[in-house]
Design a protein around this motif. Structure first.
Motif, PDB file in Angstrom:
ATOM      1  N   SER A 114       0.851  -1.186   0.000  1.00  0.00           N
ATOM      2  CA  SER A 114       0.000   0.000   0.000  1.00  0.00           C
ATOM      3  C   SER A 114       0.886   1.234   0.000  1.00  0.00           C
ATOM      4  O   SER A 114       2.105   1.148   0.163  1.00  0.00           O
ATOM      5  N   GLY A 115       0.255   2.381  -0.204  1.00  0.00           N
ATOM      6  CA  GLY A 115       0.997   3.631  -0.196  1.00  0.00           C
ATOM      7  C   GLY A 115       1.629   3.937  -1.543  1.00  0.00           C
ATOM      8  O   GLY A 115       1.298   3.345  -2.572  1.00  0.00           O
ATOM      9  N   LEU A 116       2.583   4.867  -1.535  1.00  0.00           N
ATOM     10  CA  LEU A 116       3.232   5.334  -2.756  1.00  0.00           C
ATOM     11  C   LEU A 116       4.553   4.591  -2.964  1.00  0.00           C
ATOM     12  O   LEU A 116       5.391   4.536  -2.067  1.00  0.00           O
ATOM     13  N   LEU A 117       4.726   4.033  -4.158  1.00  0.00           N
ATOM     14  CA  LEU A 117       5.968   3.380  -4.527  1.00  0.00           C
ATOM     15  C   LEU A 117       6.594   4.163  -5.677  1.00  0.00           C
ATOM     16  O   LEU A 117       5.990   4.317  -6.737  1.00  0.00           O
ATOM     17  N   LYS A 118       7.811   4.645  -5.470  1.00  0.00           N
ATOM     18  CA  LYS A 118       8.516   5.418  -6.493  1.00  0.00           C
ATOM     19  C   LYS A 118       9.467   4.481  -7.237  1.00  0.00           C
ATOM     20  O   LYS A 118      10.453   4.014  -6.670  1.00  0.00           O
ATOM     21  N   LEU A 119       9.121   4.217  -8.487  1.00  0.00           N
ATOM     22  CA  LEU A 119       9.850   3.233  -9.295  1.00  0.00           C
ATOM     23  C   LEU A 119      10.567   3.915 -10.450  1.00  0.00           C
ATOM     24  O   LEU A 119       9.949   4.616 -11.253  1.00  0.00           O
ATOM     25  N   GLY A 120      11.870   3.677 -10.554  1.00  0.00           N
ATOM     26  CA  GLY A 120      12.646   4.170 -11.684  1.00  0.00           C
ATOM     27  C   GLY A 120      12.800   3.076 -12.729  1.00  0.00           C
ATOM     28  O   GLY A 120      12.970   1.907 -12.381  1.00  0.00           O
ATOM     29  N   VAL A 121      12.748   3.462 -14.005  1.00  0.00           N
ATOM     30  CA  VAL A 121      12.862   2.489 -15.099  1.00  0.00           C
ATOM     31  C   VAL A 121      13.694   3.108 -16.215  1.00  0.00           C
ATOM     32  O   VAL A 121      13.534   4.287 -16.536  1.00  0.00           O
TER      33      VAL A 121
END
Length: 309
Positions: A95-102
């Motif tokens: 849950s919550g915010l996941l900051k994903l770099g790609v």
């Protein structure tokens, strides 16, 4: 000797000064007055017993010790944020915010199948994406600005936590009708005919390594993206190696190109999910890695030789 320790607030002030080299701008970035920020930095210097910032009337410069303290401060703040994140997600890891770099050579080809499945399985998890080159993502990861990064190996990941997801081949593409010019043995590929992405893209290094080539002489013809690279090939400027997922995605379907698979040993890259070693979202990291690998496996049926894309 005083047993008092620096506060995270003081360390944030020092980092802002190092980034801006201007006390007014640093204070604005921290949403405090200049006097408050200046006092915080002076308190930190007094506490540590060293000069961290050289202050002149019209310039600000970090001392060598100050620069080292800033580097350590970034790591401490990142780990403190990981601790807080772990506490918040202990009961609800997905849950919550996941900051994903790609990286750009993965994002448009893999995410369209991954993100809907993330939303389907974990509706309380909100994913914020950051597309960037590998070196920039790893810097943001170390600074705590993103949680995880989806990258391609080989690449020096230092002390980061690495979960490999799958391997994929790099296929040779050429304009349709040029099949006879496409060698089966990668060692027979004419390096003068090989087009590359510009410096900074890890696929450039993967291509050169796979073809067992050194850095070529500068020709002025380098692409800024895989789409541009494919357009250059279609225009008859040369050939290029593209990842299997690029062709499977169908995003190049309107181009008059043909794909060719090499004989072994074939050039490959490895897709991996990476996080800080202090990563507090271990369960989220494991579940996301499993989901991405699973989605990729479902669509990895392979590209037959001579496929028009």
């Amino acid at each position: 000797m005083s047993s008092a320790l620096p506060s995270l607030r003081q360390l944030r002030y020092l980092i802002a000064v190092a980034e801006k080299l201007n006390f007014t701008q640093a204070a604005e970035s921290c949403f405090v007055t200049q006097s408050t920020l200046s006092a915080g930095v002076k308190e930190l210097e007094s506490l540590l017993g060293v000069l961290l910032v050289e202050r002149e009337r019209h310039s600000v410069m970090m001392t060598p010790v100050g620069s080292e303290v800033v580097a350590r401060a970034r790591q401490l703040i990142s780990e403190a944020e990981d601790l807080a994140e772990w506490a918040r997600n202990a009961e609800q890891p997905m849950s919550g915010l996941l900051k994903l770099g790609v990286i750009p050579t993965i994002a448009p080809f893999l995410l369209p199948s991954v993100l809907p499945e993330v939303r389907n399985r974990y509706p309380d998890l909100k994913v914020a994406l950051r597309e960037d080159l590998t070196r920039n993502l790893l810097s943001r990861l170390a600074a705590g600005q993103i949680d995880f990064a989806l990258i391609a190996l080989p690449y020096d990941t230092g002390h980061l936590q690495v979960q490999t997801l799958f391997d994929e081949e790099l296929l040779l593409i050429a304009p349709a009708g040029r099949e006879a010019d496409m060698p089966r043995d990668i060692g027979k590929l004419d390096p003068e005919a090989l087009l590359l992405l510009e410096e900074g893209h890890c696929l450039r290094g993967h291509t050169l390594d796979g073809c067992r080539l050194d850095e070529p002489r500068v020709t002025g013809m380098e692409a800024t993206s895989l789409f541009t690279l494919a357009q250059m090939v279609e225009g008859g400027l040369g050939m290029a190696l593209l990842p299997d997922m690029t062709l499977r995605s169908g995003l190049l379907g309107h181009m008059n190109l043909v794909a060719h698979r090499f004989s072994e040993p074939r050039p490959r890259r490895t897709i991996a999910l990476v996080a800080r070693s202090s990563n507090a979202r271990q369960e989220c990291f494991a579940r996301l890695a499993e989901l991405i690998a699973g989605q990729a496996a479902q669509s990895r049926s392979g590209i037959p030789d001579g496929t028009h894309v």
